[in-house]
Design a protein around this motif. Structure first.
Motif, short mmCIF file in Angstrom:
data_model
loop_
_atom_site.label_atom_id
_atom_site.label_comp_id
_atom_site.label_asym_id
_atom_site.label_seq_id
_atom_site.Cartn_x
_atom_site.Cartn_y
_atom_site.Cartn_z
N ILE A 1 0.83 -1.21 0.00
CA ILE A 1 0.00 0.00 0.00
C ILE A 1 0.87 1.26 0.00
CG2 ILE A 1 -1.67 1.32 1.36
CD1 ILE A 1 -2.75 -1.42 2.35
N LYS A 2 1.91 1.25 0.82
CA LYS A 2 2.81 2.41 0.90
C LYS A 2 3.47 2.69 -0.44
CE LYS A 2 6.96 2.01 2.31
NZ LYS A 2 8.20 1.72 3.07
N TRP B 1 1.03 4.04 -3.06
CA TRP B 1 0.72 5.45 -2.80
C TRP B 1 1.88 6.35 -3.22
CZ3 TRP B 1 -3.60 7.76 -2.48
CH2 TRP B 1 -3.68 9.08 -2.01
N ASN C 1 1.65 6.87 -6.85
CA ASN C 1 0.39 7.47 -7.30
C ASN C 1 0.50 9.00 -7.32
OD1 ASN C 1 -2.27 7.91 -8.02
ND2 ASN C 1 -3.08 7.52 -5.96
N ARG D 1 -2.59 11.05 -7.88
CA ARG D 1 -3.56 10.97 -6.79
C ARG D 1 -4.89 10.38 -7.27
NH1 ARG D 1 0.29 10.59 -4.48
NH2 ARG D 1 1.21 11.96 -2.92
N ILE E 1 -8.76 5.29 -4.77
CA ILE E 1 -8.58 3.84 -4.56
C ILE E 1 -9.37 3.06 -5.61
CG2 ILE E 1 -9.02 1.93 -2.99
CD1 ILE E 1 -8.46 3.82 -0.67
#
Length: 367
Positions: free
Chosen positions: A116-117, A120, A123, A126, A129
């Motif tokens: 997940i880190k 992100w 990303n 932005r 999800i």
């Protein structure tokens, strides 16, 4: 904006490039490994390091020359040196004066927060999800299309009438899939690609040998590292089935293990019930399964000094004897030459052909 690169493993780079760009990144696609790539990797890597580490070292140096400053790669668990590649690569690059950022994805089933880190961090656009999930699903569909086209090329090539036709068509259809962007376009491109490959003029009456290929993931998936062994075998009249594609490996390391994966473990259990790192146990289990499916032979591909595959090689001698299936092993490094490999493959194919003819005569006599 950071310029991101990643290891090249076959044609999967097309999928990763699309996904990273969708997340708002500037991507430096890794070039196909060449002699210069290997020369750079050998020059700056430890002498007895695994072959993939050397190729990736050269790849990273080339992409840094092209402007890359961030490397996205994978880690690993278990008794295999591949899990330390990222740290070693980072230290070598730092010693050479290259300040690059390493983003290392560990197996999500074991390290979900790491996954997940890192997602992100990549990303930059932005994306929500829900949007990320949609992008991953689309990238997954493209990866499936690429794998399906490659699998079909392995079936068509040994049956083609004019040598080289399948390879030319395959290279063309890869571009069709690469240019497809939406899910609908990817599905259409895949259908067109498979139809184009099926349309290659073939001799359906030709008898072909069937050979399974097992071994370490990188030298299985990257043709430059195994000197295009699958294409060479196809030109020798051999239908190849590779034990590992990136879609299957991703499923096993992202979600739960597939039924196929469990079957491989069960097949290997009488010979090697424990994990020895890398894909050593898979090499044994898949060889057993290929024998049960009536394959004519198996080829094991392994980086020189790869401990898991060395362990597997010692056990494959017994597997070969127990299941009456010939096994040929190639330990690959920077000294491996195309001519020498081709000579060994020709001899192996001749052995398999003789064995098959002898078996047919025995069946005829006893029948």
């Amino acid at each position: 904006m950071p310029k991101i690169t990643f290891p090249r493993m076959g044609e999967s780079w097309r999928t990763f490039k699309m996904l990273l760009e969708d997340l708002g990144n500037e991507v430096v696609p890794p070039p196909r490994p060449s002699k210069r790539t290997l020369d750079l990797g050998v020059r700056y890597s430890p002498e007895f390091a695994c072959f993939p580490l050397k190729i990736l070292m050269g790849t990273y140096l080339e992409t840094i020359e092209m402007g890359a400053d961030t490397i996205v790669t994978t880690g690993g668990v278990g008794p295999c040196r591949a899990g330390e590649y990222a740290m070693l690569h980072h230290n070598i690059l730092k010693d050479l004066g290259h300040e690059v950022r390493m983003i290392v994805f560990e197996p999500p089933r074991l390290y979900p927060f790491n996954f997940i880190k890192n997602v992100w961090a990549l990303n930059r656009a932005r994306v929500s999800i829900r949007g990320i999930i949609a992008l991953v699903k689309r990238a997954w569909r493209k990866l499936q299309a690429l794998d399906n086209a490659e699998k079909l090329s392995h079936i068509v090539r040994p049956r083609e009438i004019n040598r080289g036709t399948t390879s030319r068509v395959y290279r063309k259809v890869l571009e069709w899939i690469d240019q497809a962007y939406t899910t609908e376009q990817i599905i259409e491109a895949e259908a067109a690609a498979l139809e184009a490959l099926r349309s290659v003029p073939q001799n359906p009456e030709r008898e072909v040998l069937k050979v399974g290929i097992v071994g370490e993931i990188y030298v299985l998936l990257e043709p430059a590292s195994n000197l295009e062994i699958e294409e060479t075998l196809g030109n020798l009249g051999v239908e190849v089935e590779r034990s590992m594609f990136l879609t299957g490996w991703t499923r096993d390391n992202t979600w739960n293990e597939t039924i196929e994966g469990l079957t491989v473990k069960e097949a290997a259990a009488p010979y090697l019930p424990e994990l020895v790192g890398g894909h050593g146990r898979d090499s044994i289990g898949n060889t057993v399964l290929y024998a049960k499916r009536g394959f004519d032979g198996v080829i094991q591909l392994a980086p020189f000094t790869c401990i898991p595959e060395i362990v597997a090689r010692t056990i494959l001698t017994r597997v070969s004897r127990d299941h009456d299936i010939p096994v040929l092993t190639f330990f690959l490094d920077e000294q491996t030459g195309k001519a020498g490999m081709t000579t060994r493959l020709e001899a192996f194919v001749d052995l398999l052909s003789r064995k098959k003819r002898a078996s047919r005569r025995i069946v005829t006599l006893t029948g």
